[in-house]
Design a protein around this motif. Structure first.
Motif, PDB file in Angstrom:
ATOM      1  N   ILE A  32       0.858  -1.184   0.000  1.00  0.00           N
ATOM      2  CA  ILE A  32       0.000   0.000   0.000  1.00  0.00           C
ATOM      3  C   ILE A  32       0.889   1.227   0.000  1.00  0.00           C
ATOM      4  O   ILE A  32       1.945   1.262   0.629  1.00  0.00           O
ATOM      5  CB  ILE A  32      -0.942   0.012   1.226  1.00  0.00           C
ATOM      6  CG1 ILE A  32      -1.886   1.214   1.166  1.00  0.00           C
ATOM      7  CG2 ILE A  32      -0.161   0.012   2.529  1.00  0.00           C
ATOM      8  CD1 ILE A  32      -2.955   1.176   2.231  1.00  0.00           C
TER       9      ILE A  32
ATOM     10  N   LEU B 215       0.637   5.414   0.471  1.00  0.00           N
ATOM     11  CA  LEU B 215      -0.214   6.509   0.922  1.00  0.00           C
ATOM     12  C   LEU B 215       0.506   7.824   0.662  1.00  0.00           C
ATOM     13  O   LEU B 215       1.706   7.944   0.904  1.00  0.00           O
ATOM     14  CB  LEU B 215      -0.498   6.381   2.418  1.00  0.00           C
ATOM     15  CG  LEU B 215      -1.122   5.064   2.868  1.00  0.00           C
ATOM     16  CD1 LEU B 215      -1.172   4.990   4.379  1.00  0.00           C
ATOM     17  CD2 LEU B 215      -2.508   4.910   2.278  1.00  0.00           C
TER      18      LEU B 215
ATOM     19  N   LEU C  17      -3.457   0.345  -3.561  1.00  0.00           N
ATOM     20  CA  LEU C  17      -3.299  -0.944  -2.904  1.00  0.00           C
ATOM     21  C   LEU C  17      -3.061  -1.985  -3.983  1.00  0.00           C
ATOM     22  O   LEU C  17      -3.849  -2.101  -4.926  1.00  0.00           O
ATOM     23  CB  LEU C  17      -4.554  -1.293  -2.098  1.00  0.00           C
ATOM     24  CG  LEU C  17      -4.631  -2.725  -1.560  1.00  0.00           C
ATOM     25  CD1 LEU C  17      -3.569  -2.960  -0.500  1.00  0.00           C
ATOM     26  CD2 LEU C  17      -6.020  -2.993  -0.986  1.00  0.00           C
TER      27      LEU C  17
ATOM     28  N   VAL D 234      -5.733  -1.313  -6.740  1.00  0.00           N
ATOM     29  CA  VAL D 234      -6.874  -0.448  -6.461  1.00  0.00           C
ATOM     30  C   VAL D 234      -6.358   0.943  -6.105  1.00  0.00           C
ATOM     31  O   VAL D 234      -5.557   1.079  -5.172  1.00  0.00           O
ATOM     32  CB  VAL D 234      -7.721  -0.995  -5.295  1.00  0.00           C
ATOM     33  CG1 VAL D 234      -8.839  -0.026  -4.935  1.00  0.00           C
ATOM     34  CG2 VAL D 234      -8.292  -2.354  -5.636  1.00  0.00           C
TER      35      VAL D 234
ATOM     36  N   LEU E  93      -6.323   4.403  -4.313  1.00  0.00           N
ATOM     37  CA  LEU E  93      -6.886   4.868  -3.046  1.00  0.00           C
ATOM     38  C   LEU E  93      -6.971   6.386  -3.059  1.00  0.00           C
ATOM     39  O   LEU E  93      -6.210   7.055  -3.766  1.00  0.00           O
ATOM     40  CB  LEU E  93      -6.009   4.412  -1.878  1.00  0.00           C
ATOM     41  CG  LEU E  93      -5.917   2.901  -1.668  1.00  0.00           C
ATOM     42  CD1 LEU E  93      -4.909   2.589  -0.574  1.00  0.00           C
ATOM     43  CD2 LEU E  93      -7.281   2.327  -1.318  1.00  0.00           C
ATOM     44  N   PRO E  94      -7.870   6.933  -2.278  1.00  0.00           N
ATOM     45  CA  PRO E  94      -7.990   8.401  -2.235  1.00  0.00           C
ATOM     46  C   PRO E  94      -6.805   9.014  -1.500  1.00  0.00           C
ATOM     47  O   PRO E  94      -5.993   8.320  -0.898  1.00  0.00           O
ATOM     48  CB  PRO E  94      -9.295   8.615  -1.466  1.00  0.00           C
ATOM     49  CG  PRO E  94      -9.407   7.398  -0.611  1.00  0.00           C
ATOM     50  CD  PRO E  94      -8.843   6.272  -1.411  1.00  0.00           C
TER      51      PRO E  94
ATOM     52  N   ALA F 153      -4.588  10.573   1.229  1.00  0.00           N
ATOM     53  CA  ALA F 153      -4.558  10.388   2.681  1.00  0.00           C
ATOM     54  C   ALA F 153      -4.547  11.748   3.367  1.00  0.00           C
ATOM     55  O   ALA F 153      -3.864  12.662   2.923  1.00  0.00           O
ATOM     56  CB  ALA F 153      -3.322   9.587   3.068  1.00  0.00           C
TER      57      ALA F 153
ATOM     58  N   GLN G 163     -12.177   2.510  -8.528  1.00  0.00           N
ATOM     59  CA  GLN G 163     -12.706   2.947  -7.230  1.00  0.00           C
ATOM     60  C   GLN G 163     -12.622   4.454  -7.153  1.00  0.00           C
ATOM     61  O   GLN G 163     -11.567   5.036  -7.388  1.00  0.00           O
ATOM     62  CB  GLN G 163     -11.932   2.322  -6.073  1.00  0.00           C
ATOM     63  CG  GLN G 163     -12.427   2.851  -4.717  1.00  0.00           C
ATOM     64  CD  GLN G 163     -11.795   2.142  -3.546  1.00  0.00           C
ATOM     65  OE1 GLN G 163     -12.071   0.995  -3.301  1.00  0.00           O
ATOM     66  NE2 GLN G 163     -10.950   2.833  -2.815  1.00  0.00           N
TER      67      GLN G 163
ATOM     68  N   VAL H 108     -13.771   7.711  -4.588  1.00  0.00           N
ATOM     69  CA  VAL H 108     -14.213   8.013  -3.232  1.00  0.00           C
ATOM     70  C   VAL H 108     -14.580   9.486  -3.153  1.00  0.00           C
ATOM     71  O   VAL H 108     -13.831  10.345  -3.622  1.00  0.00           O
ATOM     72  CB  VAL H 108     -13.100   7.699  -2.207  1.00  0.00           C
ATOM     73  CG1 VAL H 108     -13.553   8.072  -0.804  1.00  0.00           C
ATOM     74  CG2 VAL H 108     -12.730   6.225  -2.274  1.00  0.00           C
TER      75      VAL H 108
ATOM     76  N   VAL I  58     -18.010   5.306  -1.466  1.00  0.00           N
ATOM     77  CA  VAL I  58     -17.014   4.592  -2.264  1.00  0.00           C
ATOM     78  C   VAL I  58     -17.710   3.989  -3.471  1.00  0.00           C
ATOM     79  O   VAL I  58     -18.676   3.241  -3.332  1.00  0.00           O
ATOM     80  CB  VAL I  58     -16.331   3.492  -1.435  1.00  0.00           C
ATOM     81  CG1 VAL I  58     -15.247   2.814  -2.251  1.00  0.00           C
ATOM     82  CG2 VAL I  58     -15.749   4.064  -0.153  1.00  0.00           C
TER      83      VAL I  58
ATOM     84  N   ASP J  54      -8.725   1.451   2.678  1.00  0.00           N
ATOM     85  CA  ASP J  54      -9.483   2.697   2.826  1.00  0.00           C
ATOM     86  C   ASP J  54      -9.467   3.180   4.272  1.00  0.00           C
ATOM     87  O   ASP J  54      -9.371   4.383   4.547  1.00  0.00           O
ATOM     88  CB  ASP J  54     -10.937   2.484   2.377  1.00  0.00           C
ATOM     89  CG  ASP J  54     -11.075   2.550   0.868  1.00  0.00           C
ATOM     90  OD1 ASP J  54     -10.273   3.253   0.228  1.00  0.00           O
ATOM     91  OD2 ASP J  54     -11.970   1.881   0.321  1.00  0.00           O
TER      92      ASP J  54
ATOM     93  N   VAL K 186      -6.110   4.735   5.010  1.00  0.00           N
ATOM     94  CA  VAL K 186      -5.997   6.059   4.392  1.00  0.00           C
ATOM     95  C   VAL K 186      -6.624   7.125   5.280  1.00  0.00           C
ATOM     96  O   VAL K 186      -6.076   8.222   5.453  1.00  0.00           O
ATOM     97  CB  VAL K 186      -6.662   6.050   3.003  1.00  0.00           C
ATOM     98  CG1 VAL K 186      -6.839   7.476   2.492  1.00  0.00           C
ATOM     99  CG2 VAL K 186      -5.839   5.232   2.034  1.00  0.00           C
TER     100      VAL K 186
ATOM    101  N   LEU L 162      -1.806  -5.185   6.399  1.00  0.00           N
ATOM    102  CA  LEU L 162      -2.879  -5.474   5.461  1.00  0.00           C
ATOM    103  C   LEU L 162      -3.153  -6.957   5.310  1.00  0.00           C
ATOM    104  O   LEU L 162      -4.229  -7.358   4.955  1.00  0.00           O
ATOM    105  CB  LEU L 162      -2.539  -4.912   4.080  1.00  0.00           C
ATOM    106  CG  LEU L 162      -2.749  -3.421   3.936  1.00  0.00           C
ATOM    107  CD1 LEU L 162      -2.303  -2.970   2.573  1.00  0.00           C
ATOM    108  CD2 LEU L 162      -4.192  -3.072   4.159  1.00  0.00           C
TER     109      LEU L 162
END
Lengths: 356, 158
Positions: A79, A81, A88, A97, A99-100, A102, A208, A210, A244, B138, B141, B154
């Motif tokens: 992951i 961030l 991810l 995937v 991710l939005p 952080a 995805q 968000v 989401v 998520d 995050v 994870l």
């Protein structure tokens, strides 16, 4: 006159604002800031205890010093961030995937909340990985010890964290190796390469999106039947909500915090397809309804279904608080004969009634 | 006729059947020795009595008994049907009420069966995939950067 005003300000106004912040607050503020701004690489050890059984794992941590933080499990997950987003990746299954972004700047928000439920104290100094550290303890105001922390004096980073519940060690994360200069660590460079640029060409990119949900939209969702509590047992308060957009459903995520621990509640309209759960799921046997959990996983996670809605709870709250939160959320009720007859009569009426 | 024949004539059958007392029997025996007419009559009674006792005993046939009992019950039914008209009317209302109650009970039972069938749990609700691993990401995050920021794990199988 000015002299009088100056004297009043000096006597009344300044003492409150000039009161120094407690040392623990300074240390925690510095630790959160250092996690974003200091470049480092390390190998972290996780030990969690579930029903007395230890679960052990290691993973690589890489911080670029400019906001990018990556975590990589040696076998499967990674992951990344960052302020502007992350991702991810699951290497074994070959998907990625996005991710939005952080919210790395919210470190200072929780300290006031922390004091409401917990007491924090600086307890002394210890050596860890040949580095001088300051030790701290966090205790619940109505209970015992919950956290023991080791903070690196030189960098300000949190190097070791022990979590307790009812006097027993619940989990521990500690660096086995730590270096403030990532360029000197080939393993760290490889981790960074894989985590931040980890999308292999063969990977399937899962869509995805968000979007944050404001309070007005939350009211609309409540009216539409969504369960959106403003607070959960244990003084966990809703801090933010997100919609989401996933492949085949649109889960709602509500984030709760008590100032120390964070819980996320995900809701999906529909019954869970149990076959899609990640490996390691085990059915919980002591809840009175069907639910799946992942023993030893951090953060904890649990999935269940109630009235056609799938609930997924993820977070690092202590086990007793986690279960109290699950109990406070909707869960299946026993479908007795009278319930079935009542439901059937309602359906029959809806079929024959011209007003239905 | 010797003296006393009119006295001993009614006792002839008792003499034959042996039902006289000791004194009466002695007195009558003394009379029979001196009265041929009474002796002839006693002999006639003795033959008759022997014939009667020599007849076979006969039982009432079972068919006759059953017919008699049936006749009795039939007579009782006939008797109840012959009751006054007021009694017959009350019985009709009772039957009507009974039939109505039975009909209502049947209707309720039918409705109950239909409601039970229609009230089956809804199995048409769509199923959804539960991407728990993505949820964990998520969650991280939106929780990282807290006051005690610790990297989260994870993997689902530590």
């Amino acid at each position: 006159m000015l002299l009088i005003v100056a004297l009043v300000v000096a006597v009344v106004g300044f003492p409150a604002s000039a009161e120094p912040a407690p040392k623990w607050r300074y240390l925690l503020d510095r630790a959160a800031q250092a996690a974003e701004e200091r470049a480092y690489v390390g190998e972290a050890l996780w030990v969690t205890y579930d029903a007395g059984q230890p679960h052990v794992a290691t993973f690589q941590v890489q911080s670029s010093g400019d906001g990018d933080i990556s975590l990589a499990d040696s076998d499967s997950y990674a992951i990344r961030l960052a302020d502007d987003g992350g991702g991810l990746a699951e290497y074994e299954r070959g998907w990625f995937v996005p991710l939005p972004a952080a919210d790395l700047a919210k470190a200072h928000k929780g300290l006031s909340r922390l004091e409401e439920k917990y007491q924090v104290a600086v307890t002394g100094s210890q050596q860890l990985l040949d580095r001088d550290c300051t030790t701290m303890e966090i205790t619940a105001r109505d209970g015992g010890l919950v956290e023991r922390l080791w903070i690196d004096d030189a960098s300000g980073l949190l190097l070791r964290r022990e979590t307790y519940a009812a006097g027993e060690l619940l989990r521990m994360v500690s660096y086995l190796a730590f270096d403030l200069d990532p360029s000197r660590s080939p393993g760290g460079a490889a981790t960074a390469q894989r985590a931040t640029r980890g999308q292999r060409p063969s990977m399937v990119r899962r869509p995805q999106e968000v979007a944050e949900v404001d309070s007005g939209d939350l009211d609309v969702l409540r009216d539409a039947g969504w369960t959106v509590p403003t607070a959960l047992p244990g003084n966990y308060r809703a801090e933010s909500s997100f919609a989401v957009s996933a492949e085949d459903s649109q889960p709602l995520q509500v984030v709760y915090s008590d100032g120390l621990y964070t819980m996320s509640l995900f809701e999906q309209s529909g019954r869970p397809d149990w076959d899609t759960l990640p490996p390691g799921a085990q059915e919980a046997t002591d809840l009175g309804f069907k639910a799946y959990t992942w023993p030893g996983a951090v953060p904890q996670r649990m999935v269940w279904e109630a009235s056609g809605v799938t609930y997924s709870l993820v977070g690092d709250a202590p086990p007793d608080e986690f279960r109290a939160i699950v109990a406070a959320l909707p869960h299946p009720v026993s479908d007795g004969l009278m319930d079935r007859l009542q439901r059937g009569l309602g359906r029959l009426w809806s079929w024959v009634s011209p007003w239905s | 006729m010797a003296d006393g024949c009119d006295v001993f004539e009614p006792l002839g059958s008792a003499w034959v059947d042996g039902e006289l007392g000791h004194d009466e029997r002695a007195t009558m025996a003394a009379h029979l020795q001196g009265c041929p007419r009474c002796r002839s009559r006693i002999n006639g009674l003795r033959v008759t009595s022997t014939m009667l006792h020599s007849l076979p005993q006969r039982r009432v046939p079972t068919e006759v008994g059953a017919a008699h009992s049936g006749t009795t019950r039939s007579s009782r039914r006939q008797s109840s049907q012959d009751r006054p008209l007021v009694t017959a009317g009350a019985s009709g209302v009772g039957r009507a009420v009974t039939r109505s109650l039975a009909g209502m009970a049947a209707a309720f039972a039918l409705l109950g069966v239909a409601a039970f069938a229609a009230g089956a749990p809804d199995t048409e609700t769509r199923t959804v995939a539960v991407p728990v691993d993505v949820y964990v990401a998520d969650h991280i995050v939106h929780s990282i950067g807290g006051p005690v920021s610790t990297p989260a794990l994870l993997t689902t199988q530590p």
